[in-house]
Design a protein around this motif. Structure first.
Motif, mmCIF file in Angstrom:
data_model
loop_
_atom_site.group_PDB
_atom_site.id
_atom_site.type_symbol
_atom_site.label_atom_id
_atom_site.label_comp_id
_atom_site.label_asym_id
_atom_site.label_seq_id
_atom_site.Cartn_x
_atom_site.Cartn_y
_atom_site.Cartn_z
ATOM 1 N N LEU A 20 0.827 -1.213 0.000
ATOM 2 C CA LEU A 20 0.000 0.000 0.000
ATOM 3 C C LEU A 20 0.858 1.259 0.000
ATOM 4 N N PHE A 21 1.854 1.290 0.864
ATOM 5 C CA PHE A 21 2.686 2.483 0.940
ATOM 6 C C PHE A 21 3.522 2.666 -0.320
ATOM 7 N N ALA A 22 3.936 1.571 -0.939
ATOM 8 C CA ALA A 22 4.686 1.680 -2.195
ATOM 9 C C ALA A 22 3.793 2.242 -3.295
ATOM 10 N N GLN A 23 2.539 1.810 -3.321
ATOM 11 C CA GLN A 23 1.622 2.272 -4.359
ATOM 12 C C GLN A 23 1.088 3.668 -4.081
ATOM 13 N N LEU A 24 0.811 3.960 -2.831
ATOM 14 C CA LEU A 24 0.105 5.198 -2.508
ATOM 15 C C LEU A 24 0.971 6.264 -1.845
ATOM 16 N N GLY A 25 2.114 5.894 -1.350
ATOM 17 C CA GLY A 25 2.918 6.847 -0.594
ATOM 18 C C GLY A 25 4.044 7.502 -1.363
ATOM 19 N N GLN A 26 4.085 7.285 -2.668
ATOM 20 C CA GLN A 26 5.170 7.862 -3.463
ATOM 21 C C GLN A 26 5.172 9.385 -3.354
ATOM 22 N N GLY A 27 6.326 9.937 -3.029
ATOM 23 C CA GLY A 27 6.483 11.380 -2.937
ATOM 24 C C GLY A 27 5.953 11.992 -1.655
#
Length: 186
Positions: A20-27
């Motif tokens: 989830l964090f890889a997909q949604l937390g970019q930047g």
């Protein structure tokens, strides 16, 4: 939180959250780097407010999720709690869960108190899919520990935590995030 830890033992939670964090937390970390830490409510929504007769907020209550985050985190939480009808998730209305108009109105109102730069709005949009994680974990802890209800704890994990985040990856979720990133009047 022993009840939360006990629940998570049976799940590949590190993998789920990492995805989830890889997909949604970019930047996101870059957007938060310069935000001053302060005490925030972390559950700001209309049912945690008492309203005066003139329509202004008279009192805020329910500080159970209060923590040191930043103002943009609290704003993202307010948007997540007020502009998206989460109780309808998975009941055939997933395409119409969110009101971009309500979110943009809240952003516009907020900006009258604290101006928002485009970078701030971008950070809020990046935070939105993830701000519910703490709430979902607290619900799992409550359901599993206080109520002893593993079924509701699983609902909180699958629905509140994973389901909410996944919705933001859907066409409707992406459209909502795009809409709130648009400048007012666009």
């Amino acid at each position: 939180r022993p009840a939360l830890a006990a629940f998570l033992e049976g799940h590949a939670w590190q993998d789920d959250l990492a995805r989830l964090f890889a997909q949604l937390g970019q930047g996101l970390s870059e957007g938060l780097a310069d935000q001053p830490a302060l005490w925030t409510h972390n559950d700001w929504h209309p049912s945690n407010l008492l309203w005066a007769s003139d329509g202004t907020v008279a009192t805020t209550f329910d500080f159970g999720l209060a923590d040191r985050t930043c103002a943009l985190h609290d704003l993202a939480t307010a948007l997540e709690r007020t502009a998206i009808a989460w109780l309808d998730l998975g009941h055939g209305a997933d395409e119409t869960l969110a009101s971009a108009d309500a979110a943009r109105a809240l952003l516009a109102g907020y900006a009258t108190v604290r101006p928002l730069e485009a970078e701030d709005v971008e950070t809020v949009a990046r935070l939105l899919p993830l701000v519910h994680v703490e709430f979902a974990l607290s619900e799992i802890d409550y359901f599993n520990g206080v109520l002893g209800n593993a079924s509701d704890a699983t609902l909180a994990w699958d629905g509140y935590l994973l389901g909410h985040a996944r919705w933001f990856l859907s066409r409707a979720g992406q459209a909502f995030l795009h809409a709130i990133r648009m400048p007012a009047g666009a």
